[in-house]
Scaffold this active site. Sequence first.
Site, PDB file in Angstrom:
ATOM      1  CG  ASP A  76      -1.856   1.166   1.287  1.00 55.83           C
ATOM      2  OD1 ASP A  76      -1.549   2.210   0.679  1.00 55.83           O
ATOM      3  OD2 ASP A  76      -2.902   1.050   1.937  1.00 55.83           O
ATOM      4  CG  ASN A 103      -0.621   4.709 -12.482  1.00 55.67           C
ATOM      5  OD1 ASN A 103      -0.924   5.565 -13.309  1.00 55.67           O
ATOM      6  ND2 ASN A 103      -1.389   3.651 -12.224  1.00 55.67           N
ATOM      7  CE1 TYR A 168      -8.039  11.996  -9.769  1.00 52.73           C
ATOM      8  CE2 TYR A 168      -8.365  13.817 -11.297  1.00 52.73           C
ATOM      9  CZ  TYR A 168      -7.844  12.574 -11.019  1.00 52.73           C
ATOM     10  OH  TYR A 168      -7.104  11.914 -11.978  1.00 52.73           O
ATOM     11  CE  LYS A 172      -4.492  12.512  -9.671  1.00 58.22           C
ATOM     12  NZ  LYS A 172      -3.523  11.421  -9.630  1.00 58.22           N
TER      13      LYS A 172
END
Length: 272
Positions: A76, A103, A168, A172
């Site tokens: 993890d 990723n 999100y 990012k």
Amino acid sequence: MSPARRGRDRLADKVAVVIGGGQTPGETIGNGRATAVLFAREGARVVVVDRRLAAAEETVAQIREEGGTASAWEADATREADCAALFAGCAEQHGRIDILHNNVGIGGGDAGPAHVDLDAWDLILHVNLKSVIVPCKHVLPFLRRQRSGAIVNISSIAAVCATPIVAYKASKAGINAYTQSLAIGNAKFGIRANVIMPGLMNTPMAIEGIATALGVERQELIAKRDAQVPLGGKMGTAWDVAHAALFLASDEARFITGVALAVDGGQSARIG
Ligand SMILES: NC(=O)c1ccc[n+]([C@@H]2O[C@H](COP(=O)([O-])OP(=O)(O)OC[C@H]3O[C@@H](n4cnc5c(N)ncnc54)[C@H](O)[C@@H]3O)[C@@H](O)[C@H]2O)c1
């Protein structure tokens, strides 16, 4: 090496760790799996890491079928103990670590500013940021000792474009900001760090994932996403992300660090 492996050995003799190298099941290939496969085609020994070992093993099987070299590792990426064990294991097994590709990313349950659910916010920020900062923290001692290494972090054009998925986006944007500091703070050790910002990609995570979440038809979602892309009116594929990652991870990018590269068919450059 089997003659079946194609490629020009752009990563010959390199050891690459691809975290999130399994994938969400679906009809197309995901960004992490395509990157692991392409790195192996170009001669890297690839350690495919995933929280779901079976998904990492599927990627490894695909690489080995093509004649490449890969092994699977369960971890993890948000957990310090897992990452410490991962890089110690890689160094012991391969003697070096040249490339770290981060990723991992999630976005389920996100919403706009007026509706954001704080549990979803906490989970998305936790997974998306820690899955980058924890592996980087634990790989750096090895790369600094070697005085070389290339890190590629996957963010999104959501980092730089307005979107109604705020957790999100914030996560990012955080990866972009963090990677600048990572790059500049480690340049003196010969370590490079860059970000790829994928746009709308035709991957299982996006298509199967969003179609299921919104309850819409797969083809309808694909057509809607395709129509938003300036270049050719079609989404990109995971191979587009993988090729950008290959360049940034390879010595061809030896003078490039601290960069955020959009791989988006021009979408983030568009007005109106
Ligand atoms: N598909 C798109 O349109 C698009 C657009 C922009 C950015 N991205 C980014 O691309 C990345 C995802 O690409 P993908 O297609 O390979 O997705 P994917 O979901 O197919 O693969 C991600 C893998 O990460 C693994 N994973 C999840 N959490 C983990 C953890 N904590 N530790 C270890 N492994 C974990 C999953 O098991 C999965 O196998 C994400 O960072 C996403 O934000 C995708």
